[in-house]
Design a protein around this motif. Structure first.
Motif, PDB file in Angstrom:
ATOM      1  N   HIS A   1      10.581  -2.937  -1.467  1.00 37.41           N
ATOM      2  CA  HIS A   1      11.684  -3.560  -0.744  1.00 37.41           C
ATOM      3  C   HIS A   1      12.960  -2.813  -1.104  1.00 37.41           C
ATOM      4  O   HIS A   1      13.265  -2.640  -2.276  1.00 37.41           O
TER       5      HIS A   1
ATOM      6  N   ASP B   1      11.746  -3.758   4.365  1.00 35.17           N
ATOM      7  CA  ASP B   1      10.423  -3.760   3.750  1.00 35.17           C
ATOM      8  C   ASP B   1       9.694  -2.525   4.250  1.00 35.17           C
ATOM      9  O   ASP B   1       9.286  -2.469   5.407  1.00 35.17           O
ATOM     10  N   LEU B   2       9.560  -1.550   3.402  1.00 36.07           N
ATOM     11  CA  LEU B   2       8.858  -0.337   3.827  1.00 36.07           C
ATOM     12  C   LEU B   2       7.371  -0.642   3.886  1.00 36.07           C
ATOM     13  O   LEU B   2       6.814  -1.251   2.974  1.00 36.07           O
ATOM     14  N   GLU B   3       6.760  -0.246   4.961  1.00 36.88           N
ATOM     15  CA  GLU B   3       5.351  -0.548   5.135  1.00 36.88           C
ATOM     16  C   GLU B   3       4.562   0.727   5.377  1.00 36.88           C
ATOM     17  O   GLU B   3       5.108   1.752   5.779  1.00 36.88           O
ATOM     18  N   LEU B   4       3.268   0.593   5.138  1.00 33.00           N
ATOM     19  CA  LEU B   4       2.385   1.737   5.376  1.00 33.00           C
ATOM     20  C   LEU B   4       2.375   2.052   6.860  1.00 33.00           C
ATOM     21  O   LEU B   4       2.468   1.158   7.704  1.00 33.00           O
ATOM     22  N   ASN B   5       2.242   3.329   7.145  1.00 30.12           N
ATOM     23  CA  ASN B   5       2.156   3.804   8.532  1.00 30.12           C
ATOM     24  C   ASN B   5       3.369   3.433   9.366  1.00 30.12           C
ATOM     25  O   ASN B   5       3.276   3.196  10.559  1.00 30.12           O
ATOM     26  N   ARG B   6       4.493   3.311   8.723  1.00 32.06           N
ATOM     27  CA  ARG B   6       5.735   3.136   9.476  1.00 32.06           C
ATOM     28  C   ARG B   6       6.748   4.096   8.884  1.00 32.06           C
ATOM     29  O   ARG B   6       7.037   4.049   7.687  1.00 32.06           O
TER      30      ARG B   6
ATOM     31  N   GLU C   1       4.154  -2.949  -2.737  1.00 34.74           N
ATOM     32  CA  GLU C   1       5.170  -3.187  -1.713  1.00 34.74           C
ATOM     33  C   GLU C   1       6.508  -2.710  -2.234  1.00 34.74           C
ATOM     34  O   GLU C   1       6.822  -2.860  -3.410  1.00 34.74           O
TER      35      GLU C   1
ATOM     36  N   PRO D   1      -1.427   3.463  -0.214  1.00 35.78           N
ATOM     37  CA  PRO D   1      -0.653   2.556  -1.076  1.00 35.78           C
ATOM     38  C   PRO D   1       0.170   3.310  -2.115  1.00 35.78           C
ATOM     39  O   PRO D   1       1.289   2.921  -2.425  1.00 35.78           O
TER      40      PRO D   1
ATOM     41  N   SER E   1       0.963  -5.310  -5.422  1.00 40.23           N
ATOM     42  CA  SER E   1       0.668  -5.233  -3.997  1.00 40.23           C
ATOM     43  C   SER E   1       1.148  -3.925  -3.378  1.00 40.23           C
ATOM     44  O   SER E   1       0.985  -3.712  -2.181  1.00 40.23           O
TER      45      SER E   1
ATOM     46  N   MET F   1       3.795   4.435  -1.578  1.00 37.75           N
ATOM     47  CA  MET F   1       4.900   3.515  -1.828  1.00 37.75           C
ATOM     48  C   MET F   1       5.523   3.791  -3.197  1.00 37.75           C
ATOM     49  O   MET F   1       6.720   3.647  -3.393  1.00 37.75           O
TER      50      MET F   1
END
Lengths: 848, 407
Positions: B83, B104-109, B81, B24, B79, B27
């Motif tokens: 964007h 939307d940047l996400e974990l593990n991507r 997150e 997390p 959260s 991010m």
């Protein structure tokens, strides 16, 4: 068409060991139809049995009918012995069958007549016992008018019912008791002409069957009311009527009649050929309907024996003779010339109710009166003595009344304001002067002990409780703490010997009612101390006379507390030089302490004329309330500590200003007062019934009661007092310690950013600070140091300083974090703290 | 954060880096790295509407790789997150050039970040710091008072307020002792329940067996009392998690129950002993040193943009103790010129003057304190005089005792 013998027998087989048959009224048993369903074998047995029974009975029983013998044999499965006993029993005691002297209830008669003349009614009631299929046959029979076959069928049904009733002791009992009376009543001449116009009337006695209804549990009937409750209601109503009407013959009990009608009405379906085909469609509904609708109260039952219900209430029914035939009767007998109501008929074309044609039904408005349930509730409420309970009535017409009554209830609970002019009242009543003082000083300088001594000597606390505390203190080896424990009540405070929170204790002298605010001395609890100072008129600074302790205090909280008190606007200060007994009342020590403290006060800009120095000893009590006795203390001729307190003038009270009260405690006052708060009224007045606004939650509450610090109730309170308020119309979540109560007409604004003059105690630069307003607290950021001001003139001496040095006065801008903000007013005083140190005190100049 | 591929030319700083956020906190790093005008390429899901003619429109969701030029970023702290909004710069069959999209940047991507103006030293430093997974100090902290507590998670770069517990504790008074004790009991159990939920939840998410240490801080002995409660509860309930936790609990003194009171806690010996190598404790210590110089008024502390720039120009932030403290908010500035100004300052201190540069996280207490001072401060190697603009020292409090003070 008639039932097959096997069918009927099969039912009886499982019934041969019945002990209740003896009690059961057998006379209505009809033998005529029996033969039709009998097999050859049965007939043979029957003939043989007949002969035997006749023999056994002998000549004195030659009146016994053949039918009865056959019947008995049939039922006892050709057991001659049992049949004989039965017949003997039956004929011997009540051969002349005396007519019961007791009044027959209207329902009784109705039921009896119906029974006598329309065997269908039997079927109807049996249906409620679940023998549905056969009952349907009965109803079919009823339509075809084959009386005999009906009778035989009824018999079969009866057997079954008997079997069922045995399962329930309750039913058994009622059946047993009812039987004889039925037997006599049904044959009575009086009933004969009651329904003289019933088309199938005058059924011979021999064909009569008994209605035996199993009281079904109440399941919320279509027309409401359980039988028991209805009966209870009816009974009550009747009693009422009996009281009012002097007549021996009670006038009608409409409710009972209606009730009976409502329930028995449906019987009519069987006589209405027009509705027959449609009824077939709705067939599956019947069982449900029946279980929904409880049977009518069983009058015959209760005549002899009360229904065993918990209250043990006996139910009496009025003489129905006194009135016209009931609606039930009318429907049952359905006068053919009754004009049909075409409107009703069309309205009910899809779902015709057989009795819908009856005039009595169409005219009747079942909801015009209170429902049976309501009656019962009413009756119960009355018996319970609760007069407040309003009758809840069905239907829109009573809606307004209901609303009205609810409104009335609300009015009753509302707190009424006496609309006093509190300021006048206050001046008139000549109340004692009210003064609150905060006791400050370094930790372990003896603040709590001094106050404990004061209370003890003034007899505010009794000797016993002090002795108890002394004992407790000795057990943990801290006997000197006993007096302090009068103030320190929590286990933590006692265990550690440190005051944590403000203790608020009232006491009175002849002139003044004082409230002690005993502040904690420990540096960690300065927030609590600030809360105490915000309520005080003047302060008592306790310093230790011993050199080391005094010095550490001067570096520590003696200084910090004094500065806070000073910057919170308190001018009057009593310095109690405590523990004089430990320095053997040395004048030198006292003077030293006095000089050092005075020097510090000068730098802190106290006006010295408002400061009094008192030597005393809290533990021994010297010079607290009485003059010192120690011979070393002859040099001192000044006032005692108590005299100094009395000489202190409280701050002028802002009575005319709008209400401001800082909540110091939120608790559960008592059972009646689930939500109470206490705190000092800073400005304005308050009386019972006042609506107050809480900040920052912005909720309103009503003051239900006011209690003064000594626990006495009051109608009003004024600025300066620290009352306990019992609040209503608010939830506890909206009230937190430090919240502000204010007049809703003149609320305080919640301020998020403001400019204030700040007296710095430490170096101040742009930084985060805790902003204290009494108990209330918020995190703020000093965003800008605008200027350094001249301490006395207020002129700007320097613009945009990098840093504010201790002792300097600066104008700073503060922005509060978070969404709420603080309720601040211009001229309000705040304390700024950071990292456990008081960095400054502020006076609000303007806000945005 | 995992650095999958790096093509950054050392000289010009031109190039791109492909990154895979794994935690997390990554991010947060991404939020600090991604600048407006940067180009970012990541997998996106976009609803494509097609005109079928005659007014009929069909729409379907298509997963596709998009490259956008960043116009704004939005970071949700609670959260974690991120964007990233921008305009599409690489055309493909579904999406037109220049159309707007928010990734939307996400974990593990993974995502690929390319800086148009090249990677500057600060950015490269941030990148390497973000990808350094070796030092991952983490700690739970409860700052509490009576009836109020803040539950925080302190990580290398963030102090996240996870929960705030507030229970009204009636105060002592005539006959209210019962209520006071009851209220305290309720407060403790509520706090413990909340804390346990938070910690166990975080442990589940992190999928580690490691027990994160817990710090209890309060004024007085509230923390001590709570620790006692935790111990008793752990024994009584037989809760494995609590029993494992109890030995790792540290009690420290704080002035109050607010999150910013953590500053004092993190500087305390109890903490520094446990977390001496953690970034945030070093930063806290530096801030305290700065404050000390301020208080001493020895001229060896400077704060505010103008003052610090002046100090750097005079060479006061150099070898031998010169420290530049700068908050990462300045590097997140959307104004490119502004960012360049600070990057230049950092480069100068680091490369020319030889001083130490500390980029403080604005999510830590030290960073917040720095922000209050204008987001930049410096500890100087020698005193600089005359830093106040208008130094006209009027004799203060000469006639002090005669008049009432204005406050």
């Amino acid at each position: 068409m008639p039932p097959k013998a096997g069918f009927s027998r099969a039912k009886n087989v499982g019934y041969d060991d019945d002990d209740m048959y003896d009690d059961y009224s057998e006379e209505e048993y009809v033998g005529d139809g029996e033969g039709e369903g009998m097999s050859e074998e049965d007939k043979e047995q029957m003939v043989a049995g007949m002969v035997k029974v006749r023999e056994a009975l002998g000549s004195e029983y030659n009146k016994v009918k053949e039918v009865d013998i056959q019947d008995a044999l049939w039922n006892y499965y050709y057991d001659v012995g049992k049949s004989v006993t039965f017949l003997k029993n039956k004929y011997a005691p009540k051969a002349p069958a005396p007519v019961k002297p007791k009044e027959v209830s209207r329902f009784d008669q109705a039921a009896g007549a119906a029974d006598a003349k329309a065997p269908t009614s039997t079927g109807k009631h049996m249906l409620s016992c679940g023998t549905e299929s056969r009952a349907r046959t009965v109803s079919n029979l009823a339509m075809s008018g084959d009386g005999e076959s009906i009778a035989s069928l009824c018999e079969a049904l009866r057997d079954e019912l008997g079997a069922m009733s045995r399962k329930s002791p309750f039913t058994e009992r009622t059946t047993r008791s009812q039987a004889p009376s039925c037997a006599s009543d049904y044959t009575s001449a009086r009933t004969k002409d009651f329904f003289w116009d019933v088309p199938w009337g005058n059924v011979p006695c021999s064909r009569l069957a008994t209605i035996t209804a199993q009281p079904a549990p109440y399941k919320g009937g279509l027309l409401g009311g359980s039988s028991k409750l209805a009966a209870l209601a009816a009974r009550r109503k009747q009693k009422q009527q009996e009281e009012t009407a002097a007549k021996a013959d009670v006038t009608t009990n409409g409710l009972t009649a209606d009730k009976a009608v409502a329930l028995l009405d449906r019987l009519h379906i069987r006589e209405n050929p027009a509705s027959a085909p449609i009824r077939d469609d709705t067939k599956p509904r019947y069982p449900k309907k029946r279980s929904d609708t409880p049977p009518p109260p069983e009058p015959a039952t209760v005549d002899d024996e009360p229904i065993p219900e918990p209250q043990g209430i006996r139910i009496e029914f009025p003489n129905l003779r006194a009135k016209q035939p009931s609606m039930f009767g009318a429907i049952l007998c359905g006068s053919p010339e009754e004009p049909r109501n075409p409107h009703i008929e069309s309205a009910l074309s899809n779902f015709p109710l057989p009795y819908a044609n009856a005039k009595t039904f169409t005219d009747a408005d079942p909801f015009s009166k209170p429902s049976p349930d309501d009656l019962v509730r009413q009756a119960q409420a009355r018996s319970a003595g609760t007069t407040k309970a309003k009758t809840k009535t069905r239907g829109g017409t009573d809606g307004e009344k209901l609303a009205e009554s609810v409104e009335k209830l609300v009015v009753e609970t509302k707190v009424r304001s006496k609309n006093l002019n509190v300021v006048d009242e206050y001046r008139k009543c000549g109340l004692k002067r009210v003064a609150n003082f905060v006791v400050i000083g370094h930790v372990d300088h003896g603040k709590s002990t001094l106050m404990g001594r004061l209370l003890y000597d003034l007899k505010v606390v009794d000797e016993r409780s002090v002795d108890k505390l002394r004992q407790e203190a000795e057990t943990i080896g801290k006997s000197s703490f006993a007096l302090a424990w009068l103030m320190d009540q929590t286990p933590e405070e006692r265990g550690r010997g440190v005051t944590v929170d403000i203790a608020t204790v009232p006491f009175e002298t002849e002139q003044t009612s004082f409230t002690i605010l005993d502040a904690p001395g420990h540096r960690d609890f300065i927030p609590n101390m600030i809360a105490g100072v915000s309520q005080a008129d003047f302060a008592v600074l306790v310093v230790d006379a011993q050199e080391n302790s005094f010095q550490s205090g001067l570096k520590g909280q003696t200084k910090e507390h004094a500065l806070i008190v000073r910057s919170m606007g308190i001018q009057r200060l009593i310095v109690a030089v405590n523990k004089m007994d430990t320095v053997s009342w040395s004048k030198e020590r006292f003077d030293k302490a006095r000089q050092a403290t005075t020097a510090f006060f000068e730098t802190a800009s106290f006006s010295l004329k408002n400061i009094t120095f008192i030597p005393c000893a809290g533990l021994s009590g010297d010079n607290v309330t009485k003059l010192v006795t120690d011979e070393n203390a002859e040099w001192y001729s000044g006032p005692t500590f108590l005299e100094a307190l009395e000489a202190s003038e409280p701050k002028p009270r802002a009575l005319e200003r709008p209400l401001r009260l800082t909540i110091n405690d939120v608790f559960r006052g008592s059972g009646q007062n689930p939500l109470s708060i206490s705190g000092q009224i800073e400005a304005g007045t308050l009386q019972i019934g006042d609506v107050v606004l809480t900040l920052p939650s912005r909720e309103t509450a009503t003051v239900k009661a006011i209690e003064l610090p000594d626990g006495s109730p009051a109608d009003w309170a004024v600025a300066g007092q620290i009352p306990t308020l019992h609040l209503v119309d608010i939830d506890a979540v909206h009230l937190r310690l430090g919240d502000l109560l204010c007049a809703p007409t003149d609320p305080v604004r919640l301020v998020k950013s403001f400019t204030c003059k700040m007296l710095a105690f430490e170096h101040v630069m742009p930084q985060f600070v805790d902003v204290f307003r009494g108990k209330q607290q918020a995190t703020g950021l000093i965003t800008a140091l605008a200027s350094i001001l001249n301490k006395n003139t207020g002129e700007v001496t320097r613009r945009k300083p990098r840093i504010v040095r201790p002792g300097e006065v600066a104008r700073v801008r503060i922005e509060l974090e978070g969404s709420a903000g603080l309720p601040l007013e211009v001229g309000g005083r705040i304390v700024l703290r950071d990292g456990g140190r008081t960095v400054g005190a502020g006076l609000l100049e303007s806000y945005t | 954060m995992k650095l999958l591929r790096q093509q950054i030319e050392a000289k010009t700083g031109a190039g791109s880096a492909t990154l895979l956020p794994e935690e997390p906190e990554d991010m947060w790093h991404a939020y600090n790295l991604i600048q407006t005008t940067d180009q970012i390429r990541a997998k996106a899901i976009r609803r494509i509407s097609k005109d079928m003619g005659a007014g009929a429109v069909t729409s379907q969701r298509i997963a596709l790789d998009l490259t956008i030029a960043v116009t704004s970023t939005d970071f949700d702290l609670a959260s974690n997150e991120l964007h990233v909004a921008g305009r599409v710069v690489s055309e493909n069959e579904h999406v037109k050039l220049g159309s707007h999209h928010t990734l939307d940047l996400e974990l593990n991507r993974k995502f690929t970040l390319e800086k148009v103006d090249g990677w500057d030293s600060v950015a490269v430093g941030m990148l390497s710091e973000a990808c350094n997974t070796s030092s991952r100090a983490e700690m739970w902290a409860v700052v509490m008072g009576e009836g109020m507590a803040n539950i925080c998670l302190i990580t290398e770069h963030q102090t996240i307020l996870r929960n705030r517990v507030e229970v009204a504790v009636p105060r002592k008074g005539k006959g209210h002792m019962e209520q006071h004790n009851k209220g305290l009991e309720k407060f403790h159990s509520t706090l413990l329940g909340t804390l346990q939920r938070d910690m166990e939840g975080a442990k589940r998410d992190a999928q580690t067996e490691k027990t994160v240490p817990l710090l209890l801080a309060s004024a007085g002995f509230y923390a001590q009392a709570f620790l006692q409660f935790v111990k008793e509860h752990a024994v009584r309930s037989g809760n494995k998690f609590l029993q494992a936790l109890v030995p790792s609990i540290v009690v420290a003194h704080s002035a109050g129950e607010h999150v910013h009171n953590l500053a004092e806690v993190l500087a305390s010996p109890a903490c520094t002993a446990k977390l001496s190598d953690a970034k945030f404790t070093r930063e806290t210590a530096l801030m305290d040193t700065f404050m000390k110089h301020m208080r001493l008024e020895d001229g060896r502390a400077a704060y505010g943009p103008r003052e610090v720039e002046r100090a750097v120009e005079s060479g006061a932030v150099g070898r031998g103790g010169g420290v530049l403290l700068i908050s990462n908010t300045l590097f997140r500035s959307h104004n490119l010129a502004e960012r360049k100004r600070w990057v230049a300052l950092v480069d100068r201190v680091k490369d020319v003057e030889g001083g130490e540069v500390r980029v403080l996280s604005s999510l830590h207490e030290s960073g917040k304190r720095l922000e209050a001072l204008g987001s930049v401060a410096a500890i100087l190697t020698y005193p600089l005089e005359e830093m106040d603009e208008e130094e006209e020292d009027v004799a203060n409090g000469v006639h002090a005792n005669d008049e009432e003070m204005i406050i």
